[in-house]
Design a protein around this motif. Structure first.
Motif, PDB file in Angstrom:
ATOM      1  N   LYS A 272     -98.855  58.809  58.598  1.00  0.00           N
ATOM      2  CA  LYS A 272     -98.529  59.738  57.515  1.00  0.00           C
ATOM      3  C   LYS A 272     -98.899  61.183  57.855  1.00  0.00           C
ATOM      4  CE  LYS A 272     -99.363  56.203  53.953  1.00  0.00           C
ATOM      5  NZ  LYS A 272    -100.266  55.811  52.828  1.00  0.00           N
ATOM      6  N   ILE A 273     -99.675  61.383  58.889  1.00  0.00           N
ATOM      7  CA  ILE A 273    -100.193  62.718  59.198  1.00  0.00           C
ATOM      8  C   ILE A 273     -99.076  63.609  59.740  1.00  0.00           C
ATOM      9  CG2 ILE A 273    -101.807  64.004  60.664  1.00  0.00           C
ATOM     10  CD1 ILE A 273    -103.676  61.559  60.446  1.00  0.00           C
ATOM     11  N   GLU A 274     -98.886  64.738  59.093  1.00  0.00           N
ATOM     12  CA  GLU A 274     -97.817  65.669  59.468  1.00  0.00           C
ATOM     13  C   GLU A 274     -98.096  66.323  60.822  1.00  0.00           C
ATOM     14  OE1 GLU A 274     -96.906  68.508  56.488  1.00  0.00           O
ATOM     15  OE2 GLU A 274     -96.637  67.025  54.898  1.00  0.00           O
ATOM     16  N   GLY A 275     -97.028  66.525  61.565  1.00  0.00           N
ATOM     17  CA  GLY A 275     -97.136  67.175  62.871  1.00  0.00           C
ATOM     18  C   GLY A 275     -97.259  66.187  64.012  1.00  0.00           C
ATOM     19  N   LEU A 276     -97.790  65.005  63.714  1.00  0.00           N
ATOM     20  CA  LEU A 276     -97.940  63.978  64.737  1.00  0.00           C
ATOM     21  C   LEU A 276     -96.591  63.321  64.993  1.00  0.00           C
ATOM     22  CD1 LEU A 276    -100.372  62.862  66.313  1.00  0.00           C
ATOM     23  CD2 LEU A 276    -100.511  61.031  64.620  1.00  0.00           C
ATOM     24  N   GLN A 277     -96.218  63.186  66.272  1.00  0.00           N
ATOM     25  CA  GLN A 277     -94.908  62.621  66.597  1.00  0.00           C
ATOM     26  C   GLN A 277     -94.981  61.308  67.356  1.00  0.00           C
ATOM     27  OE1 GLN A 277     -91.890  65.472  67.952  1.00  0.00           O
ATOM     28  NE2 GLN A 277     -93.335  67.113  67.544  1.00  0.00           N
ATOM     29  N   ARG A 278     -96.093  61.100  68.069  1.00  0.00           N
ATOM     30  CA  ARG A 278     -96.223  59.852  68.834  1.00  0.00           C
ATOM     31  C   ARG A 278     -97.619  59.265  68.644  1.00  0.00           C
ATOM     32  NH1 ARG A 278     -93.611  60.508  74.906  1.00  0.00           N
ATOM     33  NH2 ARG A 278     -91.411  60.474  74.295  1.00  0.00           N
TER      34      ARG A 278
END
Length: 507
Positions: A272-278
């Motif tokens: 759910k953490i924004e900015g994290l992609q992988r």
């Protein structure tokens, strides 16, 4: 290097003449402030700040620990050196195999010669090797020039030990049998701006008969979910797009909490953490890989389609001797379940050849599993007799020439299967996280696909840390050469293959 957590700590406001705090991490920041005063004195005397060098041996968990050591040294005022000709050198050691210890002893001989030329130099050793009483006794007896020795359980205490190390000419030894707490909110100095490891637990309860880790890392202890999530949020806010959740057995995360928190539940919150992609993780023990975790992976947009699932042996008889708590059939059923849910999953593994008592029939069972599973890649190891483990006392140690023959046969099979699987992706367009300038050609950059395979393509340093679309033009077995596809964006995560007439970017 990238400062990860400084918490706006102004060490100048800490009264180093007062009694040190009892509460952590305040106590460690007090000692960082004391060390900084010593650094100022060094700078006034020498016209420069003292430099440090951290050498990491071993696994990703050791690498993450080293980032914390570097963060403490940086906050205390030290500057990073490019090599071991430094004022403070620390080796973060591994002890999984005997030769890891021997490698450290060999490097210490080199450091001893350096120290003779630099009388003020300090040498420290920490990590798993320091949890072995025999190793510590050898260091005390034969390597008296080492200044500081500490283990895995009190790494958070490094600032305090560093201060003590500079206050005495005597060897400082502080090794604990067990950890009594997990200390949060200490600084770390990341190697990469765009990716980072995050420890979610420490220790291991599995006691595989060949493995020293439970004896040197201690029993399993999970970090609180809120602390993990806060750390990942900070990383993402600082530009990190990929994290690796680390533990000796991440699948058993949270079992001791009341109520328990599963690893799958933790992954859902991290996603759910924004900015994290992988999101990556390791290592997974087959006995604890749950249906819940498989379902969460299958439904996720961020968890990488890569699972490292150590097999070790394909023989049920040998697996029982290894104390692995599953058999050949269990493993194959698990793989079938995972592949049915995620057909595009890259599956990698660890394999040990020559475990005590292994017969040719046992070895052929391993070969059978390798063929049936079709691993994308595998780390193959010759069994290393590790003193202090049950396997070291077992009868039937396999002769070296037989082990070598089996290892060569297994490696050949693994490489052929891996190359065949990799070749199937040639021509497709994949998302690649660019990680570095290529080691052999400065006109190329190197990155990792979702499945963890390397790709080399034309580019410059401006691409580092970005996820770009790349057509895989040629497969070289364990890596690809590719070309960047025009029109990609950092936020467009569609990995579908583009039409054949779509031109590659030439810049």
């Amino acid at each position: 290097m990238y400062q990860e957590i400084d918490l706006d700590k102004d060490l100048s406001k800490i009264d180093i003449n007062a009694e040190p705090p009892i509460k952590e991490p305040d106590r460690q920041y007090y000692y960082m402030a004391k060390c900084r005063e010593r650094v100022k004195g060094f700078e006034e005397e020498n016209g420069r700040r003292p430099c440090y060098f951290v050498q990491t041996f071993g696994c990703q968990m050791n690498a993450r620990d080293s980032e914390k050591l570097a963060g403490i040294l940086e906050l205390a005022g030290f500057v990073k050196a490019q090599g071991e000709e430094a004022d403070f050198v620390i080796y973060n050691t591994c002890t999984v195999r005997e030769n890891a210890n021997n490698r450290v002893y060999g490097r210490l001989g080199y450091l001893h010669n350096l120290k003779k030329k630099r009388p003020g130099m300090r040498i420290a050793l920490c990590g798993c090797m320091m949890q072995e009483p025999e190793a510590v006794e050898k260091l005390k007896k034969s390597y008296r020039f080492v200044n500081l020795i500490f283990g895995t359980h009190n790494l958070y205490k490094f600032a305090e030990l560093l201060a003590q190390c500079y206050e005495t000419d005597q060897m400082v030894v502080d090794v604990w049998e067990q950890a009594d707490q997990i200390v949060e909110e200490l600084p770390a100095e990341r190697k990469f701006s765009f990716k980072s490891g995050v420890n979610i637990m420490f220790g291991c309860n599995n006691f595989c008969s060949y493995c020293i880790v439970p004896y040197v890392r201690g029993r399993e202890k999970s970090r609180e979910p809120k602390d993990i999530l806060r750390e990942v949020e900070r990383l993402a806010a600082d530009g990190v797009v990929e994290i690796m959740l680390l533990g000796q057995n991440v699948n058993s995360y949270g079992k001791t909490f009341d109520p328990p928190v599963t690893f799958a539940q933790l992954l859902q919150e991290v996603e759910k953490i924004e900015g994290l992609q992988r999101i990556r993780f390791m290592t997974s023990h087959p006995k604890d890989l749950s249906d819940e975790l498989i379902a969460v992976m299958a439904q996720s947009d961020k968890i990488c389609r890569h699972l490292h699932l150590p097999l070790q042996s394909g023989s049920s008889r040998i697996l029982q001797k290894m104390n692995r708590h599953y058999n050949k059939e269990d493993y194959l059923l698990l793989v079938e379940k995972v592949r049915a849910t995620m057909p595009d999953l890259a599956l990698t593994t660890d394999l040990i050849v020559g475990f005590p008592g292994e017969t040719e029939e046992d070895f052929l069972e391993t070969m059978d599993v390798v063929k049936k599973v079709g691993f994308d890649s595998a780390f193959t190891f010759v069994y290393s007799k590790r003193s202090g483990t049950p396997a070291a006392q077992m009868e039937g140690q396999v002769p070296e020439e037989i082990v070598k023959d089996r290892f060569d046969r297994l490696l050949k099979e693994v490489q052929e299967i891996s190359a065949q699987k990799a070749q199937k992706l040639t021509g497709s367009v994949q998302d690649v996280l660019i990680e570095s300038i290529n080691d052999h050609d400065a006109a190329l950059v190197t990155g990792k696909m979702d499945n963890n395979m390397a790709v080399h393509l034309k580019g410059d340093a401006g691409l580092i840390g970005k996820i770009v679309k790349v057509r895989l033009d040629a497969c070289r077995g364990f890596y690809y050469y590719g070309s960047r596809v025009c029109g990609d964006t950092e936020t467009d995560q569609d990995t579908a293959a583009l039409p054949e007439n779509q031109p590659p970017c030439m810049g």
